[in-house]
Design a protein around this motif. Structure first.
Motif, short mmCIF file in Angstrom:
data_model
loop_
_atom_site.label_atom_id
_atom_site.label_comp_id
_atom_site.label_asym_id
_atom_site.label_seq_id
_atom_site.Cartn_x
_atom_site.Cartn_y
_atom_site.Cartn_z
N GLY A 46 0.55 -1.16 0.04
CA GLY A 46 0.15 0.00 0.34
C GLY A 46 1.03 1.20 -0.14
O GLY A 46 0.14 2.97 -0.23
N TYR A 49 2.34 1.28 -3.09
CA TYR A 49 1.41 2.51 -4.71
C TYR A 49 1.25 4.11 -3.53
O TYR A 49 0.89 4.68 -4.75
CB TYR A 49 -0.33 2.01 -4.07
CG TYR A 49 -1.17 2.07 -4.40
CD1 TYR A 49 -2.40 2.83 -4.04
CD2 TYR A 49 -1.50 2.60 -5.99
CE1 TYR A 49 -3.44 3.86 -4.78
CE2 TYR A 49 -2.30 2.63 -6.90
CZ TYR A 49 -3.25 3.27 -6.23
OH TYR A 49 -4.31 4.28 -6.57
N TYR A 50 0.72 3.84 -2.39
CA TYR A 50 0.54 5.39 -2.80
C TYR A 50 1.78 6.47 -2.69
O TYR A 50 1.93 7.77 -3.30
CB TYR A 50 0.12 5.65 -1.28
CG TYR A 50 -1.14 5.39 -0.91
CD1 TYR A 50 -1.72 3.49 -0.03
CD2 TYR A 50 -2.17 5.89 -1.55
CE1 TYR A 50 -3.09 3.83 0.45
CE2 TYR A 50 -3.68 5.24 -1.22
CZ TYR A 50 -3.99 3.75 -0.13
OH TYR A 50 -5.00 3.43 -0.26
N LEU A 103 -11.90 1.13 -2.19
CA LEU A 103 -10.42 0.79 -2.78
C LEU A 103 -10.83 0.30 -3.49
O LEU A 103 -9.98 -0.01 -4.86
CB LEU A 103 -9.95 0.54 -1.22
CG LEU A 103 -8.78 0.15 -1.44
CD1 LEU A 103 -7.60 0.85 -1.68
CD2 LEU A 103 -7.61 -1.38 -0.44
N LEU A 107 -8.36 1.06 -7.23
CA LEU A 107 -7.18 -0.35 -7.54
C LEU A 107 -7.82 -0.76 -8.89
O LEU A 107 -7.21 -1.47 -9.26
CB LEU A 107 -6.70 -0.96 -6.18
CG LEU A 107 -6.47 -0.67 -5.17
CD1 LEU A 107 -6.10 -1.32 -4.25
CD2 LEU A 107 -5.46 0.00 -5.69
N TYR A 191 -3.02 -4.39 -4.34
CA TYR A 191 -2.14 -2.75 -4.39
C TYR A 191 -0.93 -3.57 -5.46
O TYR A 191 -0.09 -2.36 -5.94
CB TYR A 191 -1.58 -2.63 -3.03
CG TYR A 191 -2.19 -2.41 -1.97
CD1 TYR A 191 -2.96 -1.92 -1.02
CD2 TYR A 191 -3.09 -0.67 -2.30
CE1 TYR A 191 -3.77 -1.44 0.09
CE2 TYR A 191 -3.60 0.61 -1.88
CZ TYR A 191 -3.70 -0.20 -0.13
OH TYR A 191 -4.87 0.72 -0.30
N ALA A 195 0.10 -1.23 -8.21
CA ALA A 195 1.50 -0.17 -8.01
C ALA A 195 2.90 -0.60 -9.22
O ALA A 195 3.62 0.42 -8.96
CB ALA A 195 2.74 -0.90 -6.29
N PRO A 374 -5.28 -0.07 4.57
CA PRO A 374 -4.49 1.08 3.08
C PRO A 374 -4.28 2.68 4.35
O PRO A 374 -3.62 3.27 3.50
CB PRO A 374 -6.02 1.70 2.86
CG PRO A 374 -7.03 0.46 2.86
CD PRO A 374 -6.34 -0.50 4.50
N GLY A 377 -0.24 2.50 4.89
CA GLY A 377 0.19 2.30 3.99
C GLY A 377 0.08 4.16 2.87
O GLY A 377 1.47 3.97 3.21
N ASP A 378 -0.97 4.19 3.36
CA ASP A 378 -0.98 5.95 2.67
C ASP A 378 -0.48 6.47 3.59
O ASP A 378 0.75 8.08 2.91
CB ASP A 378 -2.68 6.68 2.88
CG ASP A 378 -2.90 7.44 2.86
OD1 ASP A 378 -3.51 8.80 3.16
OD2 ASP A 378 -2.06 8.75 1.91
#
Lengths: 417, 990, 104
Positions: A46, A49-50, A103, A107, A191, A195, A374, A377-378
């Motif tokens: 995550g 990805y972010y 989400l 995604l 993710y 990503a 999430p 991760g963010d």
């Protein structure tokens, strides 16, 4: 990235599904990256990805010692909720729930986030007081959580036993409606795919064996089974193995890693409409979309990385489950397993900078990391990108243990009188 | 109808005819049948529908590895068990079972529409769709998916059976009573070892049960078996446990065994537990768990009537049932030939043996010729026909994994498949033994054990009977000197998917039969980048069904290995996890149910409370009387009355649950100084002090009144729930930090009953009853302790008050508790003595601002936060928690402090847990500054009172704060928490 | 369920008789007032959490009620040895010998 949809599913079906591309390519490690994330669990993937999507950092690699999503992300009981007591907790978990909601669309991968509700049962006067304290705090924090009488609890979840003759009768319940579950593996895969589509390299089967630092103490990169990989910044998200990895940077953390077991039953037709948790009669349960009852409880009592655990823990857990749900006693346990969870003294995570320049950490989620996926991760991505924590994760410092400003969710459950 | 029952075959008595019902239809069976064998005897193969595609399925195996024939076993309300394997369900007269996962019925299931649209449902399809519109997931898609998912019906009634458990210890546990296991048990028990033998089947014997023709040491196999079992039964040191599955192998040779006791019995004895969990600690474990046959993966390999060859042999030789009249055999292994020969010898037509391999041993070919059985080598079944039952197969020649001839069709009513053998290494793996891959058998075998265990026989990759018997005997400490007639087990190959003449993307070659995972799905997973077997498993769900991959894992791993073009070891083997087969929750719950779910601790006075109508509340493991309603009172009325009566007259309260620790020794005071915040050195014998205990982190952990009986003796009390924690912490410090201190601790919680008398009449009531103690205020000041007798019984009498009224706590040996209570009630009649419970106790103490640890504190409150800095001995150099009080955040401002609250509207009783804000009218999220910890109606003040913790609360005394509730916001003022008798004058009443 | 040798009872007893009591050899400072907040926090909270050889304490709560020390591998969960409270950390040689004893 091929868009997933019923249309593309149909189109591919016509070609015998031979044209689906890889969800993430097999990346060979480059010599160096701007950011390396250690640990390809839900949180780590995550974060990658972010970083790429929100914070403009795409020269990122996620390095994983095994196969992605193979740690606690692939082993948990999938519960998602945010009805925690303290302001700091409500904010971080609610941030995660906000991200969960949407989400799948973000995604383009169905993570099956199901807002079926989390019902927490109160079995004593102390439980009632504790839950009502949570509900009041949640209400003023804008987190949905409501009090139900035993009858209302049973109406919401019919299998619950509310007989007043039980050893620990249900005296009421707290319900968070927008809480629920998601399919754990798919979060990691979703993710990873997204990503990778943004240019992130996901490198599996490549254990990190050391963290190299320069004379100024700042990170230079990671030593791995496949050689040295340079990085300007390193984010460590390795859950139960966090102490091991942080020690590679000569950091000792306030963590203890315990086995956490869970089990599933054979699949049956729908019977559990929501998630039910009981803290005093220690167990929690939901029913997966496949029909299996998914059940978990507390950790085994000793530190271990074995991912095993003892039979008597499961025996106690199932005794609790059958006490609350007498109709389940004839169900059969299909499989049990274990993971390893890293626990902090106040049972709240550590998410932020470390004393080592360029090294960031996300750990200490203990038994409750999946729900935060999430959000963690963010926030890890933000902290790495800005080299400063976001206000939401600002309280979750390593330093809080020095000054004493703990975020002790477990303390509120202490029983006395 | 005797078409499929073969006389002269099988072990079950042909004469004992019984009846059973399947899907509402009555059938005939035999005692000793399983549901599967009985249905096959009736020519019924269709027994279920697969999970995803709802394809018609017949029984595939004969044992617990069965993936297809799952039924619901119904023996009445509260005794309905879903997902039971027809192959292990023992028949009794009157048994009722139903197929699952079909509607309206098994033959015609609407769910089969999934099969029609199966191209839309490849592995992982649900990850790619159901995302739009967003709200549809919760409202439409998921509910439909959940309805279609699941196998057996959900339970509706509480289970009426009960379950047992027992601990066992033995020198040797033998898991599996096939030939190797029995040889091991014989050898191990001969020398006096305590031996436990467990086998999941209802009869011991394993593979011997279906090979009657074999000779062992000169005896027919069944004779050898019978005698061996008799020997074992005759030995006192042997425990035989049939119908007992070893479900898991845990640390240090600890194993869980589940014994099934009543499911096979027609008449249920309500006293008999349904199942028993044996928790075994074994000196040594001998694993003799055998092996499981592998299906072959080819187009259409899932039709009803397609079975494992070994199953056909079991049905014939053990149950006397032929699986068909015209049977084809598709094999990659020699072992199928023996099955074909047995069937032929019993009068079944063997249509053909289709052997994948290029060459077949001459010995086998000769045997086949003798029976006029056609053998085709280098041949494959490239597809099958028949929807509800197989009707025929297409066979072609194969070269280099391609079909090279036009397929020819032969009819058959049953197709056996034999894809090789997989050693059952589950238990070995649970215990973290390592495995090694053997290419020649296409399976893993045990390598290094992690516990004191040895694997013998087929589960060790030792497939021959003689070798297996020898291995077992040697493992049991004997000698391996068996001689049998069994030919070498034979060779074979294992295959990934076999070729078809059709378009591979259009056929279905099943790997996991229950979850409908085909070879295509595994290849799809690999194509999409899921390359480790764990990913393949989770993406396709192969191996995740109720059989946990027993007949599918290795096929899956070999298909994946071929697709990735990497050796199997690189793909990996999925982790084996307990339980070996699905295990009832009930067996794991055992006795820990109902009344025995958890102890309920009761004081010696509890009986009186119950008889006098007390309403109880659980406090930790105890139950305590919460209030004593009279004449239909609700809690509010009862508590109001109890409070008034106590403050005006005298109340009596059972305080026996409080923790008590006797701390004795020359260093007792030194130890007390270290454990509590207070100074103890100067406390005179006969005096008491309220003790505050912190954790090393500085937060209040426990409290209690402590009496000093002598220089070297303290009577310490703790909270009810905190007693075990406090004692543990004390022992920890004493044993590990300060072992040089000469002091010892004894838990006396259960030794003393404690009766509290509070109220202006307390002394008058007590005086005439007490001997050896002068009760006058001068002789017995507040916070003092005296020893003497009360009504002839020794007592430690404390003058202490949690209510603010004149108070005494009478400690007597626990067994006198109730007698004393009753005597006091009687003696107190003239004073209007009133029993009160914990609720009144809470109100009375709140009126005086006394904290309840765990209610007003929550593990984050320091002494100063609670306004109790006075309890800290300022001159003390050290005590547990002292250093933490000096930490930056602990000394900072803005900490929550204990205060009192008086609502502007005196009739409003605030909710405990309600949160507090400084200003009203805020929008969410509001800035909270604290919460209400205790809140009651005060009879004494005739208005509500509350305690709260509020940031910088003490500095805000006199200020107004707000408590926003859903419907209204209340206003209150911060004040002292000592609401009643602030000067403490009530204590001085004479 | 672990089997644990209580060095006081001198018997192997099942895990349910014991309560895990954290990392071993963490000595409470003689004078906590001399420590700064960081050092004090380290004493309170920072732990080895070793993956592998771990020195830890157990409490024989439903037995002799004594605390004792142990060396256990946290990956295999196997105990090398247990030793009485107050005894020093065993040497590597002592642990190796104990492991070998366990195997024979």
């Amino acid at each position: 990235m091929v868009k997933y949809s019923v249309a593309s599913l149909f189109a591919n079906a016509l070609h015998g599904h031979k044209k689906w591309p890889k969800q993430w390519p097999d990346a060979a490690p480059k010599k160096a990256y701007d950011v390396i994330i250690v640990g390809a669990g839900g949180h780590g993937l995550g974060a990658a990805y972010y970083l790429a999507k929100k914070y403009g950092v795409t020269n990122v690699a996620v390095i994983e010692k095994g196969w992605l999503g193979g740690g606690n992300t692939g082993r948990n009981t999938t519960i998602i909720r945010s009805n925690y007591l303290y302001d700091e907790s409500a904010r971080i978990y609610d941030h995660a729930v906000d991200l969960w909601d949407g989400l799948s669309q973000e995604l383009n991968y169905n993570v099956m986030f199901s807002k079926r509700g989390v019902l927490m049962l109160a079995h004593s006067v102390h439980d009632v007081q504790s839950f009502q304290r949570h509900i009041h705090a949640n209400r003023l924090n804008g987190v949905d959580n409501q009090w139900l009488t035993p009858e209302q609890a049973k109406a919401f979840c019919p299998p619950v036993n509310i007989s007043p003759g039980a050893r620990y009768p249900v005296l009421g319940a707290a319900l968070q409606r927008r809480a629920g579950t998601a399919r754990h593996d798919t979060v990691a895969w979703g993710y990873a795919r997204a990503a990778a589509a943004l240019g992130v390299d996901i490198i599996q089967n490549c254990a990190v064996t050391g963290i190299r630092r320069g004379a100024d103490g700042a990170v230079q990169g990671v030593e791995t089974e496949r050689g040295f990989i340079g990085a300007k910044k390193i984010g460590v998200s390795t859950a139960g193995n966090s102490s091991v990895v942080m020690q590679m940077a000569d950091l000792r953390f306030p963590l203890e890693s315990y086995p956490l077991q869970a089990l599933v039953s054979e699949p049956i037709k729908p019977v559990m409409p929501c998630v039910v948790m009981s803290n005093s009669v220690h167990a929690y349960i939901s029913q997966s979309d496949k029909g299996e009852l998914v059940i978990g409880a507390g950790t085994d009592q000793y530190i271990s990385y074995s991912q095993r655990g003892a039979l008597h823990i499961l025996e106690h857990t199932l005794a609790s489950i059958c006490e609350i749900f007498p109709i389940f006693k004839r169900m059969r346990m299909l499989r049990s397993w274990g993971g390893v969870v890293d626990v902090t003294p106040d049972r709240s995570p550590i998410l932020g900078k470390t004393p080592v320049p360029g090294l960031y950490v996300n750990c200490g989620w203990g038994t409750g990391g999946f729900k935060a996926t999430p959000g963690a991760g963010d926030l890890l991505a933000y902290t790495i990108a800005k080299d400063e924590p976001h206000p939401i994760n600002a309280p979750y410092t390593l330093e809080r243990f020095q000054g004493g400003r703990l975020i002790d969710e477990a303390a509120a459950a202490a029983v006395a009188h | 109808m005797t078409g499929f029952r073969k006389t002269g075959c099988g072990r079950i008595a042909e004469a004992q005819v019984i009846h059973f019902t399947f899907d509402g239809k009555k059938y005939e069976g035999r005692k000793g049948d399983t549901l599967a064998s009985a249905l096959l005897a009736n020519g019924v193969h269709l027994m279920g529908r697969s999970f995803k595609y709802h394809r018609p399925r017949g029984v595939m195996g004969a044992g617990s590895e069965e993936a297809n024939a799952l039924v619901t076993f119904d023996r009445g309300p509260g005794r309905v068990t879903p997902n039971v394997r027809a192959t292990t369900l023992e028949l009794f007269d009157g048994l009722v079972a139903r197929s699952q996962n079909n509607w309206p019925n098994l033959k015609f299931d609407f769910g089969a529409i999934n099969d029609v649209f199966s191209m839309m449902f490849p592995a992982g399809f649900y990850n790619k769709t159901f995302m739009w519109p967003k709200s549809f997931w919760d409202k439409v898609y998921e509910p439909v998916i959940r309805k279609l998912a699941g196998l057996g019906p959900a339970p509706t009634a509480a289970d009426v059976d009960h379950y047992a458990n027992i601990y066992r210890h033995c020198d040797v546990l033998v898991a599996g009573a096939g030939p190797a296991g029995i040889a091991a048990a014989l050898a191990a028990s001969e020398t006096g070892n305590r031996v436990i033998v467990a086998d999941e089947q209802n009869e011991l014997g394993g593979s011997l049960l279906c090979t009657p023709g074999t000779i062992i040491d000169g005896q027919p196999a069944w004779q050898w078996l019978k005698e061996s079992i008799e020997i074992l039964k005759s030995r006192q040191n042997v425990t035989l446990l049939p119908r007992t599955t070893v479900i898991g192998y845990y640390h240090d040779n600890y194993l869980g065994l589940v014994e099934r006791l009543t499911d096979h019995e027609k008449n249920l004895n309500p006293d008999k537990p349904r199942e028993r969990m044996h928790r075994v600690r074994a000196g040594k474990v001998i694993l003799a768990t055998g092996s499981i046959e592998r299906p072959l993966v080819f187009a259409g390999n899932d039709r009803p009537g397609v079975m494992l060859a070994s199953a056909a042999q079991i049905y014939l030789n053990r149950y006397g049932v032929a699986v068909g009249n015209n049977v084809a055999v598709f094999t990659s292994h020699d072992s199928a030939y023996e099955v074909a020969f047995d069937l032929s010898d019993a009068g079944v037509n063997v249509a053909s043996i289709i052997d994948v391999r290029p060459t077949v041993s001459e010995v086998l070919l000769e045997q086949a010729r003798k029976r006029a059985i056609t053998v085709q080598s280098r041949a494959v079944v490239c597809r099958t026909q028949g929807r509800l039952k197989i009707t025929g197969v297409h066979i072609a020649q194969m070269q280099d994994q391609n079909i090279i001839t036009r397929p020819t069709h032969i009819a058959c009513d049953c197709l056996l498949m034999a894809g090789g053998w997989t050693p059952s290494v589950h238990l070995f793996s649970h215990s973290k033994g390592s495995l090694k891959w053997h290419d020649d058998i296409g399976a893993s075998v045990p390598d290094l054990p992690n516990e004191n265990a040895v694997s013998v026989g087929a589960c060790n990759g030792t497939f021959g009977l003689t070798a297996g018997l020898d291995e077992g005997a040697i493992a049991g400490g004997g000698q391996g000197k068996f001689s049998t007639s069994a030919t070498e087990f034979g060779r074979g190959q294992t295959w990934q998917a076999l070729p078809t003449d059709r378009d591979p993307s259009k056929i279905k070659a099943f790997v996991d039969f229950q979850n409908d995972v085909t070879e295509k799905d595994i290849n799809l997973a690999i194509r999409e980048g899921f390359k480790s077997i764990e990913h393949v498993k989770r993406y396709t769900t192969t191996g995740m069904a109720t059989d946990q991959g027993k007949t599918s894992n290795l096929n899956a791993v070999q298909i994946a290995s071929k697709a990735i073009q990497a050796p199997v070891q690189q793909v990996g083997l999925t982790t084996f996890r307990p339980p070996y087969t699905p295990t009832s929750f009930g067996a794991l719950v055992g006795y820990r149910a109902g009344d025995m779910f958890e102890v309920t601790r009761k004081t010696s006075i509890d009986g009186w409370a119950e008889e006098n109508g007390a309403v109880f509340e659980p406090v930790s493991l105890w139950r305590r009387a919460r209030y004593f309603p009279q004449g239909g009172e609700d809690m509010h009325a009862a508590v109001t009355r109890e409070c008034e009566a106590t403050r005006k007259g005298v109340g009596i309260f059972d305080a026996s649950t409080l923790g008590k620790i006797e701390i004795v020794g020359p260093d007792a005071a030194k130890f007390m100084n270290l454990m509590y915040t207070n100074p103890w050195t100067m406390l005179a014998a006969g005096r008491c002090r309220y003790g505050l205990m912190l954790g090393e982190d500085g937060y209040i952990m426990d409290d209690g009144v402590i009496g000093r009986l002598a220089d070297d003796r303290f009577h310490v009390t703790t909270t009810t729930g905190g007693a075990p924690r406090v004692l543990r912490m004390m022992e920890d410090y004493l044993q590990t930090e300060w072992p040089e201190l000469d002091v010892w601790l004894t838990s006396t919680t259960e030794q003393w009953a404690v009766i509290a008398l509070n109220g202006p009449h307390a002394r008058k009531l007590l005086e005439p009853l007490v001997d050896g103690i002068e009760l006058s205020p001068e002789s017995f000041p507040h916070m003092a302790v005296r020893e003497g007798t009360i009504l002839g019984v020794e007592t430690r009498l404390f003058r202490v008050s949690f209510s603010g009224e004149l108070g005494f706590e009478i400690n007597v040996p626990a067994h006198y508790g109730r007698d004393l209570w009753e005597a006091l009630i009687k003696a107190g009649e003239g004073y209007g003595i009133t029993p009160y419970g914990t609720e009144t106790m809470h109100v009375l103490r709140a009126e005086k601002g006394f904290i309840i640890v765990g209610q007003d504190t929550d593990g984050t409150i320091t002494p100063d936060d609670a306004g109790m800095s006075w309890a800290i001995g300022k001159k003390k150099l050290d005590f547990v928690g002292k250093r933490s009080l000096d930490r930056a955040d602990i000394k900072a401002s803005g900490r929550k402090q204990l205060v009192g609250l008086l609502t502007d509207d005196p009739d409003i009783v605030l909710e405990e847990g309600a949160h507090i804000v400084a200003t009203s009218g805020q929008s969410v999220p509001m800035t909270m500054i604290g919460h209400v910890t205790s809140s009651y109606w005060s009879a004494a003040l005739n208005r509500s009172i509350a305690m709260a913790v509020i940031k910088d609360g003490r500095a805000l005394t006199g200020k107004s704060i707000y408590i926003p509730m859903p419907k209204k916001t209340h206003e209150a003022k911060i004040c002292s928490a000592v609401f009643y008798d602030p000067k403490g004058e009530r204590l001085n009443v004479v | 369920m672990l089997l644990i040798r209580c060095p006081y009872c001198e018997e192997d007893r099942p895990e349910v008789e014991f309560s895990y009591a954290g990392e071993a050899h963490i000595v409470r400072p003689v004078d906590p007032s001399l420590m700064d907040d960081a050092a004090w926090a380290e004493y309170l909270f920072v732990r080895d959490n070793a993956r592998g050889r771990h020195y830890e304490r157990w409490y024989h709560i439903y037995g002799c009620a004594r605390f004792f020390n142990a060396v256990r591998d946290t990956v295999s969960d196997k105990f090398s040895m247990t030793y009485k409270m107050g005894q020093p950390r065993p040497t590597d040689a002592e642990i190796t010998e104990a492991n070998n004893d366990g195997l024979s």
